[in-house]
Structures are given as structure tokens and as C-alpha cells.
Design a protein around this motif. Structure first.
Motif, PDB file in Angstrom:
ATOM      1  N   ARG A  20       0.808  -1.220   0.000  1.00 13.17           N
ATOM      2  CA  ARG A  20       0.000   0.000   0.000  1.00 13.17           C
ATOM      3  C   ARG A  20       0.846   1.276   0.000  1.00 13.17           C
ATOM      4  O   ARG A  20       0.335   2.357  -0.240  1.00 13.17           O
ATOM      5  CB  ARG A  20      -0.941   0.006   1.206  1.00 13.17           C
ATOM      6  N   GLY A  21       2.166   1.155   0.297  1.00 14.35           N
ATOM      7  CA  GLY A  21       3.060   2.330   0.261  1.00 14.35           C
ATOM      8  C   GLY A  21       3.047   2.876  -1.169  1.00 14.35           C
ATOM      9  O   GLY A  21       3.172   2.128  -2.124  1.00 14.35           O
ATOM     10  N   ARG A  22       2.855   4.180  -1.314  1.00 12.09           N
ATOM     11  CA  ARG A  22       2.729   4.741  -2.675  1.00 12.09           C
ATOM     12  C   ARG A  22       4.063   5.285  -3.181  1.00 12.09           C
ATOM     13  O   ARG A  22       4.859   5.831  -2.419  1.00 12.09           O
ATOM     14  CB  ARG A  22       1.685   5.855  -2.689  1.00 12.09           C
ATOM     15  N   LEU A  23       4.254   5.107  -4.483  1.00 17.10           N
ATOM     16  CA  LEU A  23       5.453   5.603  -5.168  1.00 17.10           C
ATOM     17  C   LEU A  23       4.999   6.558  -6.260  1.00 17.10           C
ATOM     18  O   LEU A  23       3.899   6.424  -6.794  1.00 17.10           O
ATOM     19  CB  LEU A  23       6.208   4.429  -5.808  1.00 17.10           C
ATOM     20  N   GLN A  24       5.889   7.476  -6.622  1.00 17.67           N
ATOM     21  CA  GLN A  24       5.519   8.448  -7.667  1.00 17.67           C
ATOM     22  C   GLN A  24       6.574   8.423  -8.772  1.00 17.67           C
ATOM     23  O   GLN A  24       7.403   9.330  -8.863  1.00 17.67           O
ATOM     24  CB  GLN A  24       5.415   9.841  -7.044  1.00 17.67           C
ATOM     25  N   PRO A  25       6.558   7.369  -9.595  1.00 14.60           N
ATOM     26  CA  PRO A  25       7.663   7.150 -10.534  1.00 14.60           C
ATOM     27  C   PRO A  25       7.847   8.304 -11.517  1.00 14.60           C
ATOM     28  O   PRO A  25       6.880   8.932 -11.949  1.00 14.60           O
ATOM     29  CB  PRO A  25       7.231   5.883 -11.285  1.00 14.60           C
ATOM     30  N   ILE A  26       9.109   8.526 -11.840  1.00  8.60           N
ATOM     31  CA  ILE A  26       9.453   9.572 -12.819  1.00  8.60           C
ATOM     32  C   ILE A  26      10.339   8.959 -13.890  1.00  8.60           C
ATOM     33  O   ILE A  26      11.194   8.109 -13.601  1.00  8.60           O
ATOM     34  CB  ILE A  26      10.115  10.798 -12.140  1.00  8.60           C
ATOM     35  N   TRP A  27      10.150   9.412 -15.126  1.00  9.52           N
ATOM     36  CA  TRP A  27      10.887   8.894 -16.282  1.00  9.52           C
ATOM     37  C   TRP A  27      12.346   9.346 -16.211  1.00  9.52           C
ATOM     38  O   TRP A  27      12.621  10.509 -15.881  1.00  9.52           O
ATOM     39  CB  TRP A  27      10.233   9.420 -17.555  1.00  9.52           C
ATOM     40  N   ASP A  38       1.584   5.856 -20.373  1.00 15.50           N
ATOM     41  CA  ASP A  38       2.055   6.015 -21.744  1.00 15.50           C
ATOM     42  C   ASP A  38       3.344   5.198 -21.957  1.00 15.50           C
ATOM     43  O   ASP A  38       3.494   4.473 -22.938  1.00 15.50           O
ATOM     44  CB  ASP A  38       2.301   7.515 -21.969  1.00 15.50           C
ATOM     45  N   TYR A  39       4.260   5.297 -20.972  1.00 14.93           N
ATOM     46  CA  TYR A  39       5.525   4.573 -21.077  1.00 14.93           C
ATOM     47  C   TYR A  39       5.293   3.061 -21.086  1.00 14.93           C
ATOM     48  O   TYR A  39       5.881   2.338 -21.893  1.00 14.93           O
ATOM     49  CB  TYR A  39       6.437   4.966 -19.904  1.00 14.93           C
ATOM     50  N   LEU A  40       4.431   2.576 -20.179  1.00 13.17           N
ATOM     51  CA  LEU A  40       4.202   1.125 -20.076  1.00 13.17           C
ATOM     52  C   LEU A  40       3.621   0.585 -21.376  1.00 13.17           C
ATOM     53  O   LEU A  40       3.978  -0.507 -21.826  1.00 13.17           O
ATOM     54  CB  LEU A  40       3.262   0.806 -18.912  1.00 13.17           C
ATOM     55  N   LYS A  41       2.729   1.376 -21.972  1.00 10.44           N
ATOM     56  CA  LYS A  41       2.110   0.946 -23.229  1.00 10.44           C
ATOM     57  C   LYS A  41       3.191   0.789 -24.304  1.00 10.44           C
ATOM     58  O   LYS A  41       3.241  -0.197 -25.021  1.00 10.44           O
ATOM     59  CB  LYS A  41       1.069   1.994 -23.664  1.00 10.44           C
ATOM     60  N   GLU A  42       4.085   1.773 -24.364  1.00 12.04           N
ATOM     61  CA  GLU A  42       5.126   1.729 -25.396  1.00 12.04           C
ATOM     62  C   GLU A  42       6.163   0.631 -25.115  1.00 12.04           C
ATOM     63  O   GLU A  42       6.590  -0.093 -25.998  1.00 12.04           O
ATOM     64  CB  GLU A  42       5.822   3.088 -25.468  1.00 12.04           C
ATOM     65  N   ARG A  43       6.540   0.498 -23.837  1.00 12.20           N
ATOM     66  CA  ARG A  43       7.639  -0.425 -23.497  1.00 12.20           C
ATOM     67  C   ARG A  43       7.188  -1.892 -23.454  1.00 12.20           C
ATOM     68  O   ARG A  43       7.877  -2.763 -23.938  1.00 12.20           O
ATOM     69  CB  ARG A  43       8.202  -0.020 -22.128  1.00 12.20           C
ATOM     70  N   PHE A  44       6.028  -2.134 -22.836  1.00 10.36           N
ATOM     71  CA  PHE A  44       5.623  -3.522 -22.629  1.00 10.36           C
ATOM     72  C   PHE A  44       4.355  -3.888 -23.397  1.00 10.36           C
ATOM     73  O   PHE A  44       3.900  -5.023 -23.319  1.00 10.36           O
ATOM     74  CB  PHE A  44       5.379  -3.799 -21.138  1.00 10.36           C
ATOM     75  N   GLY A  45       3.773  -2.892 -24.078  1.00  8.80           N
ATOM     76  CA  GLY A  45       2.475  -3.120 -24.734  1.00  8.80           C
ATOM     77  C   GLY A  45       2.563  -4.155 -25.832  1.00  8.80           C
ATOM     78  O   GLY A  45       3.637  -4.476 -26.350  1.00  8.80           O
ATOM     79  N   GLN A  46       1.409  -4.662 -26.186  1.00  7.01           N
ATOM     80  CA  GLN A  46       1.344  -5.756 -27.158  1.00  7.01           C
ATOM     81  C   GLN A  46       1.220  -5.254 -28.591  1.00  7.01           C
ATOM     82  O   GLN A  46       0.834  -5.976 -29.479  1.00  7.01           O
ATOM     83  CB  GLN A  46       0.150  -6.667 -26.826  1.00  7.01           C
ATOM     84  N   GLY A  47       1.536  -3.980 -28.791  1.00  9.23           N
ATOM     85  CA  GLY A  47       1.493  -3.403 -30.145  1.00  9.23           C
ATOM     86  C   GLY A  47       0.070  -3.061 -30.483  1.00  9.23           C
ATOM     87  O   GLY A  47      -0.289  -2.648 -31.481  1.00  9.23           O
TER      88      GLY A  47
END
Ligand code: NAP
Length: 301
Positions: free
Chosen positions: A180-187, A292-301
Motif C-alpha cells: 500500500r506504500g505509494r510511489l511516484q515514478p518519474i521517467w 504512456d511509457y508502459l504501453k510503449e515499453r511492454f504493450g502488445q502493439g
């Protein structure tokens, strides 16, 4: 300008060097294994690796390597102590040494990499030693800027990539603690943009910036997003904190880099969030969204 960069051979450092190089700066990149990184680093225009160790090179040696550099960008740091000098030696004493060398070399600017969660009375030793380093930097006569990122995502990260690897292979994904600890990822490119931007912005002198993306996510939510981007339906199994600590201790006895440490178990139990407003106003950009990043990096096209 001529810039001396510690930690330039690392994951974040490579992006920072690329941004500095694109901005026309000449960079000397310190590494304990400069030769091993030479080909990769010299592919960036104006970047030259130099050999040294923030825990073992003397202040004189470091100052010599910094000769004629106007700015020092200090990124060197560790997250796992195994097989290397410890947190105090690298973060606190290493920073003291790099800063003393920068003063001796008459550098005019010092950019320092800290970490979000770093504070007085922090629980994790990683944060405690980064806090001690920040205090040393803030006491310097050289105009400094401190950056405190939350977790940094990018092609070479050791966070989302590790969980993506597990989610690809295994039907169950472990979540350390209640998740439950929250993270605020940055590119990573946004972090690099701040470092390069600070050299051109005198108003950032004497300032500390928390670096985070637009949204905060609980750990489990993040892991679910990675699995969803991969198109995998997975079970999420919570590892109780005492068990995670025990496992971290066992990992530490085995050869090689442990998948996680006790200190990381502690940090994952805390919120690691910030207001990205001051960063956005100071450096004039909107951080890239994780979705947006996850879609581009790991997305299924
Ligand atoms: N990744 C994140 O999510 C994150 C988040 C917040 C803050 N940070 C901070 O950002 C910095 C870079 O992290 P990273 O993820 O890029 O780590 P990384 O890939 O492991 O890189 C670490 C860098 O530090 C250098 N280094 C370590 N010990 C050193 C020593 N004794 N002397 C000289 N250089 C040394 C390494 O150089 P050589 O091995 O070539 O000597 C390498 O360039 C660290 O200070 C870290 O605490 C990272």
C-alpha cells in the motif's frame, strides 16, 4: 562548459550524460571501471571516462581529475551494499570527498543526486546516508542544487523490468508487504532533463527539488499495471513484511546481487510521494506519464 560527472556509467548517469552532451557540454565521467565503459560512453560526443572511486581516490586525485571543470554532477550511489563499500562510505563520505575535490578544483556549480524520502530521522539507512550527504552539500560554498527523485523508470531500470520479467514467466507475482506504500515514478529522461537544465538556470542554485511524475501509485497497483501492459492475467501474492525481511537476509548470504534488501523492504513500507509542481515550474516540462511509457515499453502493439 566542462562538467565532471560521477555515476555517469550507471543507468541514470547514462541519460544525464546524453542530455549534457546534447546541450553541448564536455563531460568527464568518473567510473571505477572506466575502461569497461569507454566504448559506450565515448559514443556520446564530448564524453570521456576517467578512472576513480569516490571511496578510495584521494581528494587530491579527484580534484586532479576535475581540473578545469566548471561544474560537478554527483550521481554516484548504491542501493545494495553487497560486494561494494557501504552506504556511509559511498553516499556520505563519498559526497564529502567529491565536494572537497570540487572546492579544491574551484568548480562553480555542484548538482547533487539525492533520493525522495531522504530526511532527518529517516528509517532506512539508504535514506539516512543520503540525508547526511545532502547536509554536507547544503553547507558548501559552491552554488548547489539537490534533486530527490522517487523511483526512476526507464529502459534499463531494475524495478519495472524485474517485475515485468517475473510477470512474463510466472503465474504469481510477489508483492513485498501489504503493497500500500505509494510511489511516484518519474521517467529517467525527465530526471536527466532536470540535471542538464539546472546548469542553464542560475535560479535553481541553493534549491532542492523533489522529482516525481504526475501520479502516485501503490506498489500493487504498479505491478498490476505492468502485468496488464504485458497482457498477462496474474495472481498477486503478498509477502508479509517479517517474511520479506527474512528472505532479504537469506538473499544476502547467497552469491550475487540480491533481488531485494531489508532496507528496500523498509522503504517500500513508506509513502514515497511529492508535489511535482516546483520541478515543473523550474524546468518547464510536463513529466511523461507512466501509463504512456508502459504501453510503449511492454504493450502488445
Ligand atoms: N534508480 C532509481 O530509481 C533512483 C531513484 C532515486 C535516486 N537514485 C540515485 O541515482 C543515482 C544513480 O542511480 P542508478 O539507478 O543509475 O544506479 P546504478 O545504475 O547502479 O549506477 C551507480 C553509479 O554509481 C557509481 N558508483 C558506485 N559506487 C561508486 C564508487 N565507490 N566510486 C565511484 N562511482 C561509484 C557507479 O560507477 P561504476 O560502477 O562504473 O564505478 C555507477 O555509475 C544514485 O545516487 C541513486 O541513489 C536512483
Amino acid at each position: 562548459m566542462k562538467v565532471f560527472v560521477t555515476g555517469g556509467s550507471g543507468y541514470v548517469g547514462e541519460a544525464v550524460l546524453r542530455h549534457l552532451s546534447l546541450s553541448g557540454h564536455e563531460c568527464r565521467a568518473l567510473s571505477r571501471e572506466a575502461e569497461a565503459h569507454r566504448r559506450r560512453l565515448t559514443a556520446l560526443p564530448g564524453v570521456y571516462p576517467v578512472r576513480g572511486d569516490v571511496t578510495a581516490s584521494s581528494v587530491d586525485q579527484l580534484a586532479g581529475l576535475m581540473a578545469k571543470c566548471e561544474a560537478v554532477v554527483h550521481l554516484a550511489g548504491i542501493i545494495v551494499e553487497k560486494g561494494t563499500a557501504g552506504f556511509e562510505a559511498v553516499h556520505t563520505e563519498g559526497t564529502r570527498r567529491v565536494l572537497a575535490a570540487a572546492e579544491r578544483a574551484k568548480a562553480k556549480r555542484f548538482l547533487h543526486m539525492s533520493a525522495l524520502g531522504t530526511r532527518e530521522n529517516a528509517v532506512a539507512r539508504y535514506h539516512q546516508t543520503k540525508w547526511a550527504a545532502e547536509r554536507i552539500v547544503r553547507g558548501s560554498q559552491i552554488p548547489w542544487t539537490v534533486f530527490r527523485p522517487s523511483i526512476i523508470f526507464g529502459e534499463r531500470d531494475e524495478f519495472l523490468n524485474v517485475f515485468a520479467g517475473i510477470a512474463r514467466r510466472s503465474p504469481a507475482v510477489p508483492v513485498i508487504g501489504p503493497g500500500r506504500g505509494r510511489l511516484q515514478p518519474i521517467w529517467v529522461e525527465d530526471v536527466a532533463r532536470c540535471f542538464a537544465g539546472a546548469l542553464a538556470r542560475p535560479e535553481t542554485q541553493g534549491q532542492s527539488y523533489d522529482l516525481g511524475g504526475e501520479r502516485a501509485y501503490a506498489l500493487e497497483e504498479l505491478l498490476r499495471m505492468v502485468a496488464a501492459a504485458l497482457g498477462k492475467r496474474r495472481m498477486f501474492i503478498h509477502l508479509p513484511v517479517p517474511l520479506a525481511r527474512l528472505q532479504a537476509r537469506l538473499f544476502n548470504l547467497l552469491p550475487g546481487k540480491p533481488p531485494f534488501t531489508e532496507d528496500q523492504v523498509t522503504m517500500l513500507g513508506e509513502d514515497n510521494v511529492c508535489d511535482p509542481g516546483p520541478m515543473k515550474r523550474a524546468f518547464g516540462f510536463e513529466p511523461r506519464s507512466l501509463e504512456d511509457y508502459l504501453k510503449e515499453r511492454f504493450g502488445q502493439g
